[in-house]
Design an enzyme around this catalytic site. Sequence first.
Site: not given
Lengths: 179, 179
Positions: A14, A36-37, A75, A92, A96, A114, A119, A138
């Site tokens: 994906f 591994r995924e 964040a 940010e 925010e 990990p 990420e 908005e």
Amino acid sequence: MEFAEKTLRQEYKFRGKIMCARVDDVELPNGNPAYREVCEHVGGVGVLPIDKDGNVILVRQFRYPFREVIYEIPAGKMDHGPEDAADCGLRELKEETGYTAGKLIPLGCMYPSPGFLTEITYLYAALDLTAGESAPDEDEFVERVVLPFTELERMIEADEVRDGKTITAAFRARLKGLV
Amino acid sequence: MEFAEKTLRQEYKFRGKIMCARVDDVELPNGNPAYREVCEHVGGVGVLPIDKDGNVILVRQFRYPFREVIYEIPAGKMDHGPEDAADCGLRELKEETGYTAGKLIPLGCMYPSPGFLTEITYLYAALDLTAGESAPDEDEFVERVVLPFTELERMIEADEVRDGKTITAAFRARLKGLV
């Protein structure tokens, strides 16, 4: 590298806007095959704003995966192309909370998960704050909350704050003597 | 619930063993439509073992998404069916480090990346430790590391420890006065 795993084959299952799902066949250090995924993610930035009185500024927002309103530091995702992490953090923070910062101090990185997720979250403390109007777009619903750092620590201890980047930024700010 | 988003449509794009990729159409609080990418994850458990001298036991292991060997607390996925988080923690502690624990103290939960990921990590401190032989399975490569809690704090401050669950467990253990 010790323990390193050799990639034999990668297949994307994906490809989304903020994440991709990938499955890899690898060879382990002992020669055995393994599967591994991997979830690829664009990465993000979190900013812990600390004012001159030792208060921190958090945001409350609805987080869809949990269907909960939770507390976090301001964040954002690094989804505006290859921008500097510090610039992303300042943008940010302004959007925010309305605050601008005279000084940004790096608080290192955090790996959220990990074992399967690529990420990386870049963290900063924001000092020399100036309050202003927040400018969420908005479709963004966030509420600014100002509270003493000691109250944030109490909430972390009591399991009321659960967000990994918020806890990591608070601990490093404490260890560095910023609060 | 304030700020809540209403799910209009869900579609699974990938269903794996430890994660699924999902895309949802939602309705925002202001009635506008929005798109959400969600990564579902089975969840996990992390255990911070603290011995009677104030040392902690960590593991070093190769983490494929980063192709790096990193320091973490012993941990595992809840992938053996609906088992109790504490049982899962004790099993992973034994497998990865050889230690058994006489006492497990809950350290709450951590949300690794609440913007898109459903993963929850349950955390514990393990006390009254007894050392023994570790029993990783044949294809698991982990190295046990014993170090003073103060050294773990130094490594967290210096950005040498980046794992979110490890940092969260350490901060809560510190706040609860367990170290």
